[in-house]
Design a protein around this motif. Structure first.
Motif, PDB file in Angstrom:
ATOM      1  N   LEU A   1     -30.508  67.720-100.714  1.00 49.28           N
ATOM      2  CA  LEU A   1     -31.155  66.488-100.244  1.00 49.28           C
ATOM      3  C   LEU A   1     -31.641  65.616-101.394  1.00 49.28           C
ATOM      4  O   LEU A   1     -31.696  64.380-101.264  1.00 49.28           O
ATOM      5  CB  LEU A   1     -32.314  66.833 -99.310  1.00 49.28           C
ATOM      6  CG  LEU A   1     -31.930  67.561 -98.008  1.00 49.28           C
ATOM      7  CD1 LEU A   1     -33.172  67.823 -97.166  1.00 49.28           C
ATOM      8  CD2 LEU A   1     -30.905  66.757 -97.214  1.00 49.28           C
ATOM      9  N   ASN A   2     -32.005  66.238-102.506  1.00 49.11           N
ATOM     10  CA  ASN A   2     -32.487  65.443-103.644  1.00 49.11           C
ATOM     11  C   ASN A   2     -31.401  64.519-104.178  1.00 49.11           C
ATOM     12  O   ASN A   2     -31.681  63.407-104.632  1.00 49.11           O
ATOM     13  CB  ASN A   2     -32.985  66.363-104.760  1.00 49.11           C
ATOM     14  CG  ASN A   2     -34.319  67.001-104.416  1.00 49.11           C
ATOM     15  OD1 ASN A   2     -35.091  66.454-103.638  1.00 49.11           O
ATOM     16  ND2 ASN A   2     -34.591  68.162-104.980  1.00 49.11           N
TER      17      ASN A   2
ATOM     18  N   MET B   1     -31.430  60.518-104.535  1.00 44.92           N
ATOM     19  CA  MET B   1     -30.978  59.836-105.746  1.00 44.92           C
ATOM     20  C   MET B   1     -30.008  58.711-105.408  1.00 44.92           C
ATOM     21  O   MET B   1     -30.076  57.616-105.987  1.00 44.92           O
ATOM     22  CB  MET B   1     -30.314  60.853-106.682  1.00 44.92           C
ATOM     23  CG  MET B   1     -30.066  60.328-108.088  1.00 44.92           C
ATOM     24  SD  MET B   1     -29.156  61.523-109.114  1.00 44.92           S
ATOM     25  CE  MET B   1     -30.238  62.931-109.017  1.00 44.92           C
ATOM     26  N   MET B   2     -29.118  58.981-104.447  1.00 48.29           N
ATOM     27  CA  MET B   2     -28.192  57.944-104.015  1.00 48.29           C
ATOM     28  C   MET B   2     -28.952  56.770-103.406  1.00 48.29           C
ATOM     29  O   MET B   2     -28.648  55.591-103.680  1.00 48.29           O
ATOM     30  CB  MET B   2     -27.197  58.513-103.006  1.00 48.29           C
ATOM     31  CG  MET B   2     -26.258  57.461-102.386  1.00 48.29           C
ATOM     32  SD  MET B   2     -25.228  56.618-103.603  1.00 48.29           S
ATOM     33  CE  MET B   2     -23.882  57.811-103.750  1.00 48.29           C
ATOM     34  N   GLY B   3     -29.957  57.049-102.585  1.00 44.65           N
ATOM     35  CA  GLY B   3     -30.769  55.982-102.010  1.00 44.65           C
ATOM     36  C   GLY B   3     -31.441  55.144-103.087  1.00 44.65           C
ATOM     37  O   GLY B   3     -31.473  53.907-103.000  1.00 44.65           O
TER      38      GLY B   3
ATOM     39  N   LEU C   1     -32.115  52.358 -97.183  1.00 44.93           N
ATOM     40  CA  LEU C   1     -32.957  52.791 -96.063  1.00 44.93           C
ATOM     41  C   LEU C   1     -32.242  53.859 -95.239  1.00 44.93           C
ATOM     42  O   LEU C   1     -32.849  54.847 -94.819  1.00 44.93           O
ATOM     43  CB  LEU C   1     -33.315  51.597 -95.182  1.00 44.93           C
ATOM     44  CG  LEU C   1     -34.134  51.913 -93.933  1.00 44.93           C
ATOM     45  CD1 LEU C   1     -35.462  52.571 -94.301  1.00 44.93           C
ATOM     46  CD2 LEU C   1     -34.368  50.652 -93.105  1.00 44.93           C
ATOM     47  N   GLN C   2     -30.951  53.657 -95.040  1.00 47.58           N
ATOM     48  CA  GLN C   2     -30.168  54.622 -94.262  1.00 47.58           C
ATOM     49  C   GLN C   2     -30.160  55.984 -94.957  1.00 47.58           C
ATOM     50  O   GLN C   2     -30.301  57.027 -94.304  1.00 47.58           O
ATOM     51  CB  GLN C   2     -28.734  54.099 -94.093  1.00 47.58           C
ATOM     52  CG  GLN C   2     -27.864  54.980 -93.198  1.00 47.58           C
ATOM     53  CD  GLN C   2     -26.464  54.408 -93.028  1.00 47.58           C
ATOM     54  OE1 GLN C   2     -26.122  53.393 -93.616  1.00 47.58           O
ATOM     55  NE2 GLN C   2     -25.660  55.055 -92.209  1.00 47.58           N
ATOM     56  N   ALA C   3     -30.038  55.978 -96.299  1.00 48.60           N
ATOM     57  CA  ALA C   3     -30.020  57.233 -97.051  1.00 48.60           C
ATOM     58  C   ALA C   3     -31.366  57.956 -96.948  1.00 48.60           C
ATOM     59  O   ALA C   3     -31.424  59.172 -96.707  1.00 48.60           O
ATOM     60  CB  ALA C   3     -29.678  56.964 -98.517  1.00 48.60           C
ATOM     61  N   PHE C   4     -32.473  57.208 -97.115  1.00 43.21           N
ATOM     62  CA  PHE C   4     -33.800  57.826 -97.042  1.00 43.21           C
ATOM     63  C   PHE C   4     -34.081  58.353 -95.632  1.00 43.21           C
ATOM     64  O   PHE C   4     -34.636  59.448 -95.461  1.00 43.21           O
ATOM     65  CB  PHE C   4     -34.880  56.822 -97.451  1.00 43.21           C
ATOM     66  CG  PHE C   4     -34.727  56.288 -98.852  1.00 43.21           C
ATOM     67  CD1 PHE C   4     -34.295  57.110 -99.879  1.00 43.21           C
ATOM     68  CD2 PHE C   4     -35.029  54.960 -99.141  1.00 43.21           C
ATOM     69  CE1 PHE C   4     -34.154  56.609-101.173  1.00 43.21           C
ATOM     70  CE2 PHE C   4     -34.895  54.462-100.427  1.00 43.21           C
ATOM     71  CZ  PHE C   4     -34.449  55.282-101.448  1.00 43.21           C
ATOM     72  N   THR C   5     -33.707  57.560 -94.642  1.00 44.99           N
ATOM     73  CA  THR C   5     -33.950  57.947 -93.250  1.00 44.99           C
ATOM     74  C   THR C   5     -33.185  59.229 -92.901  1.00 44.99           C
ATOM     75  O   THR C   5     -33.714  60.114 -92.218  1.00 44.99           O
ATOM     76  CB  THR C   5     -33.532  56.820 -92.299  1.00 44.99           C
ATOM     77  OG1 THR C   5     -34.252  55.634 -92.624  1.00 44.99           O
ATOM     78  CG2 THR C   5     -33.820  57.193 -90.856  1.00 44.99           C
ATOM     79  N   LYS C   6     -31.959  59.317 -93.390  1.00 48.67           N
ATOM     80  CA  LYS C   6     -31.142  60.502 -93.121  1.00 48.67           C
ATOM     81  C   LYS C   6     -31.802  61.756 -93.686  1.00 48.67           C
ATOM     82  O   LYS C   6     -31.854  62.801 -93.018  1.00 48.67           O
ATOM     83  CB  LYS C   6     -29.751  60.317 -93.725  1.00 48.67           C
ATOM     84  CG  LYS C   6     -28.826  61.498 -93.486  1.00 48.67           C
ATOM     85  CD  LYS C   6     -27.468  61.266 -94.138  1.00 48.67           C
ATOM     86  CE  LYS C   6     -26.573  62.496 -93.967  1.00 48.67           C
ATOM     87  NZ  LYS C   6     -25.263  62.319 -94.642  1.00 48.67           N
ATOM     88  N   VAL C   7     -32.309  61.656 -94.891  1.00 46.99           N
ATOM     89  CA  VAL C   7     -32.981  62.812 -95.511  1.00 46.99           C
ATOM     90  C   VAL C   7     -34.219  63.191 -94.717  1.00 46.99           C
ATOM     91  O   VAL C   7     -34.460  64.380 -94.428  1.00 46.99           O
ATOM     92  CB  VAL C   7     -33.354  62.510 -96.980  1.00 46.99           C
ATOM     93  CG1 VAL C   7     -34.228  63.633 -97.555  1.00 46.99           C
ATOM     94  CG2 VAL C   7     -32.105  62.324 -97.825  1.00 46.99           C
ATOM     95  N   LEU C   8     -35.021  62.203 -94.343  1.00 49.11           N
ATOM     96  CA  LEU C   8     -36.272  62.482 -93.633  1.00 49.11           C
ATOM     97  C   LEU C   8     -36.017  62.995 -92.213  1.00 49.11           C
ATOM     98  O   LEU C   8     -36.871  63.685 -91.642  1.00 49.11           O
ATOM     99  CB  LEU C   8     -37.149  61.234 -93.615  1.00 49.11           C
ATOM    100  CG  LEU C   8     -37.731  60.860 -95.000  1.00 49.11           C
ATOM    101  CD1 LEU C   8     -38.397  59.496 -94.966  1.00 49.11           C
ATOM    102  CD2 LEU C   8     -38.737  61.915 -95.456  1.00 49.11           C
ATOM    103  N   GLN C   9     -34.883  62.674 -91.642  1.00 47.35           N
ATOM    104  CA  GLN C   9     -34.532  63.256 -90.333  1.00 47.35           C
ATOM    105  C   GLN C   9     -34.274  64.749 -90.459  1.00 47.35           C
ATOM    106  O   GLN C   9     -34.617  65.538 -89.588  1.00 47.35           O
ATOM    107  CB  GLN C   9     -33.309  62.543 -89.757  1.00 47.35           C
ATOM    108  CG  GLN C   9     -33.605  61.158 -89.213  1.00 47.35           C
ATOM    109  CD  GLN C   9     -32.351  60.405 -88.798  1.00 47.35           C
ATOM    110  OE1 GLN C   9     -31.217  60.797 -89.148  1.00 47.35           O
ATOM    111  NE2 GLN C   9     -32.528  59.320 -88.051  1.00 47.35           N
ATOM    112  N   GLU C  10     -33.663  65.130 -91.581  1.00 50.62           N
ATOM    113  CA  GLU C  10     -33.404  66.549 -91.818  1.00 50.62           C
ATOM    114  C   GLU C  10     -34.646  67.288 -92.292  1.00 50.62           C
ATOM    115  O   GLU C  10     -34.859  68.452 -91.963  1.00 50.62           O
ATOM    116  CB  GLU C  10     -32.289  66.709 -92.862  1.00 50.62           C
ATOM    117  CG  GLU C  10     -30.921  66.249 -92.392  1.00 50.62           C
ATOM    118  CD  GLU C  10     -29.832  66.593 -93.388  1.00 50.62           C
ATOM    119  OE1 GLU C  10     -29.892  67.715 -93.956  1.00 50.62           O
ATOM    120  OE2 GLU C  10     -28.936  65.758 -93.613  1.00 50.62           O
TER     121      GLU C  10
ATOM    122  N   PRO D   1     -39.842  63.581-102.331  1.00 47.75           N
ATOM    123  CA  PRO D   1     -39.086  62.535-103.033  1.00 47.75           C
ATOM    124  C   PRO D   1     -38.594  61.432-102.100  1.00 47.75           C
ATOM    125  O   PRO D   1     -38.617  60.250-102.469  1.00 47.75           O
ATOM    126  CB  PRO D   1     -37.914  63.314-103.656  1.00 47.75           C
ATOM    127  CG  PRO D   1     -38.420  64.713-103.804  1.00 47.75           C
ATOM    128  CD  PRO D   1     -39.302  64.934-102.622  1.00 47.75           C
ATOM    129  N   ALA D   2     -38.177  61.817-100.893  1.00 52.16           N
ATOM    130  CA  ALA D   2     -37.697  60.801 -99.949  1.00 52.16           C
ATOM    131  C   ALA D   2     -38.842  59.905 -99.496  1.00 52.16           C
ATOM    132  O   ALA D   2     -38.673  58.681 -99.352  1.00 52.16           O
ATOM    133  CB  ALA D   2     -37.043  61.473 -98.745  1.00 52.16           C
TER     134      ALA D   2
END
Length: 508
Positions: A191-192, A196-198, A211-220, A226-227
């Motif tokens: 996830l890190n 990083m991609m976000g 935003l989509q990248a951060f949201t995806k991580v926080l959903q998981e 970091p997110a």
């Protein structure tokens, strides 16, 4: 016997014999090991006569030439050694180092490239080449070299970041993206890397994708620190300050966040926080990271500005417990104890501060400690210790005006070392010619020396200066006018006593 044989060997003509060459060469090496370089050089020259194309002889002669400052000859010989023995990595590497020493970057780079072409697993040389190419801003070759390291060591986050930077410096943002995307595809559960991609997307203006990248991580993983931190940066970038502040507050109170992260967020918040909230923020930092000396000093300064009471003493005591090697903290503690009539404790604290002075301690802090020690020692009647402390203060700052004045005044009261007192007092007056206190001290020193006419001149100047300062203080006193007026009168009374004594001497 060995010495005699050596002399005979040097004097007699020799035929080209492997045994004789070997003996001379081994003897030269032995002499070098014994640091008898002149003898070694002579032997190596004889070896060179026997076998001019011996790479080891050219190499060692080149080293000695370089040591003697014969750089051009040395480089030529080491170059020849590397040409004669191209598989000898020691010779080749030394040649490259020699070029670097002479700041011939182009030649050094060529030699290093030839070396790693023969020995591709020498990643230490590849890393050196990356530094050279980065310094020379040769980004294509930097990227090429990073890829060669990756072939030897495998894919890693650090290498990917370095390659991304190289692509960015070349203006190839797509290449940078592809590098990070490739690492994520290889490690899809990290996830890190997705955070990083976000961050990369956000820094390159692709806010919806970030935003989509951060949201995806926080959903998981809803508590992914970091997110959350990156999402807060996203809110700042899109002007959603309320959301950013709310997330910041959550992170500060989140025990799963690292102490450094929480403290950094508080410091960032303090930049825009109202002044009356700063103390609470500093106390919050110290509850998380009690050894934070910056927060300690800032909190002490805030408390100091209010009133130097026992709360300040307690806070300063905590400071030296958590950071026991900082002289400045002992100074604050000592002064706070002194102002609360804790003279012995203050001396003990200041002496501990003095014991922690080192080359990193500022001259001001060092002189502050000894000046304060001198003043306290004199107050309790330990004059010798006071004078020793003042001497130490002036070692760190010979122009410390307050120390010069106090030292001179106390010596004049003791009628002791008046020449020294006069020199110090005059230095203080010269530095601050309108300071009434310093003028008064100088007048009193002159009085003790029996120079009454000069003393009268300076005491009149002191009286005028102090009356002017008193008027200014009273104008600014406001609600504290009565207290300020009392202090002014006490100072003026001492000055009038000096004036009276001088006038009495002048009448006689």
């Amino acid at each position: 016997m060995r010495k005699l044989f050596y002399i005979l060997l040097m004097l007699c003509p020799l035929t080209v014999s492997a045994d004789k060459f070997d003996y001379l060469y081994l003897e030269a090496v032995r002499q070098m090991d014994m640091e008898r370089f002149d003898r070694a050089y002579e032997l190596l020259l004889r070896c060179s006569e026997l076998k001019p194309e011996a790479p080891e002889v050219n190499y060692k002669l080149g080293l000695l030439d370089m040591a003697m400052g014969l750089d051009s000859i040395g480089v030529a010989r080491i170059t020849r050694a590397a040409e004669l023995a191209p598989d000898n990595t020691e010779f080749v590497e030394r040649l490259a180092q020699t070029y670097l020493y002479r700041n011939d970057i182009e030649s050094a780079t060529k030699v290093y490239e030839k070396l790693v072409a023969r020995v591709p697993d020498r990643t230490d040389i590849l890393e050196l080449l990356t530094r050279i190419y980065e310094q020379q801003r040769d980004y294509p070759n930097l990227l090429k070299t990073l890829k060669r390291i990756e072939l030897q060591e495998g894919q890693s986050e650090d290498l990917t970041l370095s390659k991304m930077q190289a692509y960015s410096l070349m203006g190839d943002q797509q290449g940078a993206y592809n590098e990070l995307k490739g690492l994520i595809d290889t490690h899809p559960n990290d996830l890190n890397l997705q955070v990083m991609m976000g961050n990369w997307l956000l820094s390159n203006g692709k806010k919806p994708e970030a935003l989509q990248a951060f949201t995806k991580v926080l959903q998981e993983e809803p508590t992914n620190i970091p997110a959350q931190t990156s999402l807060m940066d996203y809110y700042r970038a899109t002007g959603e300050e309320a959301k950013a502040d709310s997330l910041r507050d959550e992170l500060i109170d989140n025990p799963r966040a690292t102490d450094d992260t929480r403290v950094t967020l508080i410091y960032q918040w303090m930049k825009t926080a109202p002044q009356d909230s700063i103390r609470g923020a500093l106390e919050k930092i110290l509850s998380i990271k009690p050894e934070d000396i910056k927060a300690r000093l800032n909190l002490i300064e805030i408390l100091w500005a209010d009133t130097v009471d026992m709360n300040v003493v307690r806070e300063c005591t905590k400071a030296v417990e958590y950071v026991p090697n900082q002289p400045a903290l002992y100074y604050y503690l000592g002064v706070a104890q002194y102002l609360n009539n804790m003279n012995e404790e203050a001396i003990s604290s200041l002496k501990l501060g003095a014991g922690n002075i080192d080359s990193e301690t500022s001259k001001k802090v060092s002189s502050d400690i000894y000046l304060m020690l001198g003043d306290i020692y004199h107050k309790i009647g330990d004059k010798e210790s006071a004078y020793n402390a003042y001497d130490s203060c002036l070692v760190y700052d010979p122009n410390r005006v307050l120390c010069l004045n106090n030292y001179a005044y106390f010596l004049s009261l003791d009628k002791r070392d008046l020449d020294k007192a006069e020199r110090m007092s005059l230095a203080a007056v010269t530095a601050e010619p309108e300071n009434g206190t310093y003028l008064d001290t100088y007048a009193w020193v002159l009085y003790q020396e029996g120079r009454y006419e000069e003393a009268k001149k300076y005491i009149d100047m002191a009286m005028e200066s102090i009356e002017k300062r008193h008027r200014e203080l009273l104008d600014e006193a406001g609600d504290n006018r009565e207290e300020v007026e009392k202090a002014c009168q006490e100072e003026k009374a001492e000055l009038e006593e000096h004036l009276k004594a001088i006038n009495e001497k002048l009448k006689k």
